[in-house]
Design a protein around this motif. Sequence first.
Motif, PDB file in Angstrom:
ATOM      1  N   TYR A  65       0.592  -1.324   0.207  1.00 10.11           N
ATOM      2  CA  TYR A  65       0.192   0.036   0.186  1.00 10.11           C
ATOM      3  C   TYR A  65       0.944   1.333  -0.013  1.00 10.11           C
ATOM      4  CZ  TYR A  65      -2.942   3.578   1.335  1.00 10.11           C
ATOM      5  OH  TYR A  65      -3.729   5.155   1.846  1.00 10.11           O
ATOM      6  N   GLN A  66       2.019   1.586   0.796  1.00  8.97           N
ATOM      7  CA  GLN A  66       2.826   2.314   0.952  1.00  8.97           C
ATOM      8  C   GLN A  66       3.740   2.460  -0.083  1.00  8.97           C
ATOM      9  OE1 GLN A  66       2.931   5.092   3.171  1.00  8.97           O
ATOM     10  NE2 GLN A  66       1.722   3.904   4.776  1.00  8.97           N
ATOM     11  N   TYR A  68       2.750   1.858  -3.471  1.00  5.87           N
ATOM     12  CA  TYR A  68       1.938   1.694  -4.569  1.00  5.87           C
ATOM     13  C   TYR A  68       1.171   3.952  -4.155  1.00  5.87           C
ATOM     14  CZ  TYR A  68       1.786  -2.356  -7.290  1.00  5.87           C
ATOM     15  OH  TYR A  68       1.820  -3.485  -7.763  1.00  5.87           O
ATOM     16  N   SER A  69       1.062   4.487  -2.813  1.00  2.00           N
ATOM     17  CA  SER A  69       0.556   5.352  -2.687  1.00  2.00           C
ATOM     18  C   SER A  69       1.752   6.568  -2.589  1.00  2.00           C
ATOM     19  CB  SER A  69       0.172   5.150  -1.762  1.00  2.00           C
ATOM     20  OG  SER A  69      -0.893   5.140  -0.552  1.00  2.00           O
ATOM     21  N   GLN A  70       3.069   5.947  -2.955  1.00  3.94           N
ATOM     22  CA  GLN A  70       3.968   6.506  -3.261  1.00  3.94           C
ATOM     23  C   GLN A  70       4.035   7.025  -4.967  1.00  3.94           C
ATOM     24  OE1 GLN A  70       7.346   4.789  -0.913  1.00  3.94           O
ATOM     25  NE2 GLN A  70       6.653   5.567   1.144  1.00  3.94           N
ATOM     26  N   ASP A  75      -6.725   5.498  -7.149  1.00  4.69           N
ATOM     27  CA  ASP A  75      -7.748   5.257  -5.845  1.00  4.69           C
ATOM     28  C   ASP A  75      -7.112   4.061  -5.177  1.00  4.69           C
ATOM     29  OD1 ASP A  75      -9.484   7.085  -7.267  1.00  4.69           O
ATOM     30  OD2 ASP A  75      -9.857   5.803  -8.610  1.00  4.69           O
ATOM     31  N   ILE A  76      -6.097   4.048  -4.419  1.00  2.00           N
ATOM     32  CA  ILE A  76      -5.380   2.685  -3.767  1.00  2.00           C
ATOM     33  C   ILE A  76      -5.690   2.914  -2.856  1.00  2.00           C
ATOM     34  CG2 ILE A  76      -2.939   3.786  -3.142  1.00  2.00           C
ATOM     35  CD1 ILE A  76      -3.006   0.126  -4.434  1.00  2.00           C
ATOM     36  N   PHE A  77      -6.422   1.786  -1.909  1.00  2.00           N
ATOM     37  CA  PHE A  77      -7.102   1.912  -0.424  1.00  2.00           C
ATOM     38  C   PHE A  77      -5.800   0.343   0.118  1.00  2.00           C
ATOM     39  CE2 PHE A  77      -9.767  -0.021  -2.949  1.00  2.00           C
ATOM     40  CZ  PHE A  77      -9.536  -1.600  -2.345  1.00  2.00           C
TER      41      PHE A  77
END
Length: 162
Positions: A65-66, A68-70, A75-77
């Motif tokens: 998650y981290q 892919y968020s970075q 819309d990643i959660f």
Amino acid sequence: MKISKERLIVTFLLAILIAFIPLGAAAPVGTSENATLEAANNWLGVKSVHGGNNTTAIDCSHLVYQVYSQVGAKDIFFQKVPDMKNNTDYVNTSSPAPGDVIFWQKDVPQNGRIYWLATHVGIYIGNNQFIDTSFDTKNVTTENITGVYEEGMPYFARWSRI
């Protein structure tokens, strides 16, 4: 040759679906492989702790998650591994590329039954290697697919939101 209205609609919808499946993309759609690998490498050495979600300590699902968020995955959660496995935004691929997600499945006993469950996740970096929260080193590290997780079955996916 007469084509039924239903068949025409199904064919049309299938064509639209195929048009939006990212066949050549790696990592999250719309992001760069290099950015994804760089973001994953920045977590190397961080302590592996179940439930961790920061640079002091992190677990496998939070790592994905981290990372892919970075890199700006749309819309990643956050989700735990079994929920990630069942999320249709993670599209399975038989041609893994650096930056894709690698899931590990194995037989897991639960409530007196055996289930084939996703139990671990990491970021594939190519050459049969992935970055994950290692059970052996208790840190985020690079591991070989044929090494520590031999008892599980790997499969690959990528975040498909465009």
